[in-house]
Every structure is written in C-alpha cells, then in structure tokens.
Design an enzyme around this catalytic site. Sequence first.
Site, PDB file in Angstrom:
ATOM      1  N   GLY A  69      59.666  32.472  34.908  1.00 15.98           N
ATOM      2  CA  GLY A  69      59.762  31.725  36.158  1.00 15.98           C
ATOM      3  C   GLY A  69      60.011  30.242  35.905  1.00 15.98           C
ATOM      4  N   SER A 196      59.412  36.512  38.857  1.00 13.36           N
ATOM      5  CA  SER A 196      58.980  36.624  37.455  1.00 13.36           C
ATOM      6  C   SER A 196      58.230  37.934  37.239  1.00 13.36           C
ATOM      7  CB  SER A 196      58.085  35.426  37.103  1.00 13.36           C
ATOM      8  OG  SER A 196      57.689  35.477  35.760  1.00 13.36           O
ATOM      9  N   CYS A 322      40.937  21.750  34.738  1.00  9.81           N
ATOM     10  CA  CYS A 322      39.725  21.462  33.968  1.00  9.81           C
ATOM     11  C   CYS A 322      40.126  20.883  32.618  1.00  9.81           C
ATOM     12  CB  CYS A 322      38.937  22.751  33.722  1.00  9.81           C
ATOM     13  SG  CYS A 322      38.528  23.620  35.230  1.00  9.81           S
TER      14      CYS A 322
HETATM   15  C1  LIG Z   1      54.754  29.715  41.978  1.00  6.27           C
HETATM   16  C2  LIG Z   1      55.043  29.831  40.521  1.00  6.27           C
HETATM   17  N1  LIG Z   1      56.225  29.402  40.043  1.00  6.27           N
HETATM   18  C3  LIG Z   1      56.534  29.499  38.746  1.00  6.27           C
HETATM   19  C4  LIG Z   1      55.651  30.009  37.832  1.00  6.27           C
HETATM   20  C5  LIG Z   1      56.040  30.094  36.399  1.00  6.27           C
HETATM   21  O1  LIG Z   1      56.380  31.397  36.047  1.00  6.27           O
HETATM   22  P1  LIG Z   1      56.336  31.902  34.528  1.00  6.27           P
HETATM   23  O2  LIG Z   1      54.873  32.042  34.180  1.00  6.27           O
HETATM   24  O3  LIG Z   1      57.059  33.207  34.529  1.00  6.27           O
HETATM   25  O4  LIG Z   1      57.019  30.866  33.698  1.00  6.27           O
HETATM   26  C6  LIG Z   1      54.385  30.468  38.276  1.00  6.27           C
HETATM   27  C7  LIG Z   1      53.392  30.987  37.315  1.00  6.27           C
HETATM   28  O5  LIG Z   1      52.211  30.969  37.553  1.00  6.27           O
HETATM   29  C8  LIG Z   1      54.084  30.368  39.655  1.00  6.27           C
HETATM   30  O6  LIG Z   1      52.907  30.776  40.137  1.00  6.27           O
END
Ligand SMILES: Cc1ncc(COP(=O)(O)O)c(C=O)c1O
Length: 384
Positions: A69, A196, A322
Amino acid sequence: MIYLDHNASTPVRPEVADAMHQALTDLGANPSSPHRAGMQARAAIERAREQVAALVGARADEVVFVSGGTEGDHLAVIGAALARRDHGRIVAAAAIEHHAVHGAAELLEQFGWSHQSLPCDADGRTPVAAVHALPEGTTVVSLMFANNETGVLQPVTELAAAAHARGMLVHCDAVQGAGKVPVDAAALGVDYLVLSAHKFGGPKGTAAVIVRQGAPLAPLFRGSGHERGRRGGTENAAGIVGLGLAAEAAAREIATESVRIAGLRDAFERQVLAALPDAVVHGARVPRLPGTSQVSFPGARSDHMLMALDARGVCASAGAACHSGGVEPSAVLTAMGVSRELAICAIRFSFGRTTSADDVARAATLVPEAVAAVRQSGAVGARP
Ligand SMILES: Cc1ncc(COP(=O)(O)O)c(C=O)c1O
C-alpha cells in the site's frame, strides 16, 4: 491470544498460503519470458488481475501490481503530480490520511511542490467544503476511503465530484476498506485507488493500484515495460497469486462477514461501555468500517494499556505514537479536535475474519481489568 489488530494486518488465509506455496514451487520462470514456463507464470498473474479488478469494480487492465500500500500511495500521488506538473505544483491530502500518503506529499515538497492539508470535522470526516477551499493550481487530491484508526468512512463520491469539477486528479487510499466493505472504483469516480493484500487475508508486500482508464501516470520505477509501462520490475508472481485469491475470497464473503463482524464490534463496545461508562468511542456517530473500534479510556495512557492488554493475551494497537518515555497524540484524533488528554489514551481494537464471539466476550472482560490495573498502578494516567 486474542488478536484484535486486523487493521494492522490479518492472518493469511490457509488457502492463500497453499496457493502461494504452489506458485513458489511451480512458477519459477520469469512471467515476461515467451516460453511455456514463462507463459504459465503470466497466466497466473493475469488471473489474479481479474480477481483484484472484480473486488473493486475495476477493469483488469486498470490493475497495476506493486509491492504494498505504501508504494501504491506513492505511485498514485507522485505519479499523478508528475504527470500534471505543467498544470500546477500543489498537491492536497486529507489531514487524516495514512503516513504513506503524507510521505508521498512530503517527498513532492522536496521537489518544489506545496502540500495542502484538508481538515476534518469532529466525526473524522473530510467535508466537501474543504475541497472547494483548495487553492487554484492544485492538481492532485488524496482522499482516503476509510480511516485506519477510527474506521470512519469518508464521503469519497462527493469529495471526488467536487475535486473533478475543479479539474483535479483524485487518488483514493482504500487500503482499509477493500476486502472489508464493498468498494467500487468506478462508482466512487476516483482516478486512482489503492488496496493492499495483507489487510484482507493476503500476503504482506503485495498490493495494487487501480489506474482508471485515461488517468495520466508517470511511472516511478522504469523497467522493461512491466505492468504496461506503469511499474517496472519482474512481478512477484506468488504474492500476486495470493493477492488475487484473497480478493476473490473476500468478495465472496463480504456481505455476510461485514454484518457478522459489525455485530461483534457493536457487542464489544456495548459491554466495554457498560463496564467503563467514561470510555469514549471515536467516530461512533457516523458510519464506520464494521471491524474498527477506537476507544479512549481516560486516565489510562495507551502505551501502558497496550502492555496491560498484552499481559492478558489481547493484541491491539495504540491510537498514538508511542516512543520511549512518552506518547504523542494521534494526528487523526488531533485533527478531529479530540483533547490531548483523551487522545493519548486511545486504543484501536480491530476485528476480522478470525475473530469469534468468544474472543470478543473474553476481550470485553479483559479490557476493563486492564484499565483498572493501569489506573491503579498510578502510571501517570492522562498526564504525558
Ligand atoms: C490507510 C492505509 N494506507 C496505506 C497503508 C500502507 O499499506 P502497506 O502496509 O501495504 O504498505 C496502510 C497500512 O496500515 C493503511 O492503513
């Protein structure tokens, strides 16, 4: 162990793990090779492309496979901004976006773009007026589908229409929504959409960007024309097979699972609030993802709470950053106008496919115990 951290990552579905193992064993050739072994790998990738497209209302040729993602958000935001650089050098993102989007915007800032932040209301939603207020010269706006901390669903269709009326390209980070609730890229009317695999039972490190037909994109990785020239690099065939299968399974179960999981989440909140009436559920007044519950327990700081929960076998996340010696309130809760005292006491519980009613019932008794323990320990409570 009671795993209530599905927004952070989900356990891989057994059938996905099996298919990936098979793919690693069988699909050893380069998917770009024109021989029979290469064509087998290519066929598996193209099947996954169809499965991903079907999950989010896209066409197969709009799917671009990427490494996660985070990469997907960078490709969409930066790729769109570069493609439109002759029209202006301002990018905008909702204040509540994930770091992956803010990070892409910050990178653009280093190359001369300016970065506008869209505020949110007290419920954690980005108002359409925020799009109207963006300065002339804004070329790209990034608007998430559902927030990763509160789970609050965003009015993406309205926001995208307002942005398009002003000639902007629209990116939607649907990483938390895809596979959990219906997401339809065409109906949302966005130009780019990211999902993702590891958020819905697929492997980590595999994701897709939907680049809608006609949306301009400057590729960030240049290679030998992979992914129709939109993302260079030999494809991760096993990961892509896993993503495709997870997408297909999620699509099949979404209607029943979203109702089941929302029921579990609501039961959890009812029981926790009955035991702890001063607890505050963030975003509770508006539609949220079925499996997300972000709750502040006044006087019980998140870092202490995470340890107290872990000691009782409950895995959750802090709604705050944290670090040794303290916590910083989450940017999302701060943008919603939540006080620092309350924000540093936020815990995110997230429920998913493997969560049972028994898990929830046990967690709902362990959480008040953990809160009582933290409050009694005199662990500085709400004071930073
Ligand atoms: C809203 C959102 N965007 C992007 C990401 C990033 O995705 P990835 O962990 O596949 O790099 C996350 C991961 O927690 C997410 O919650």
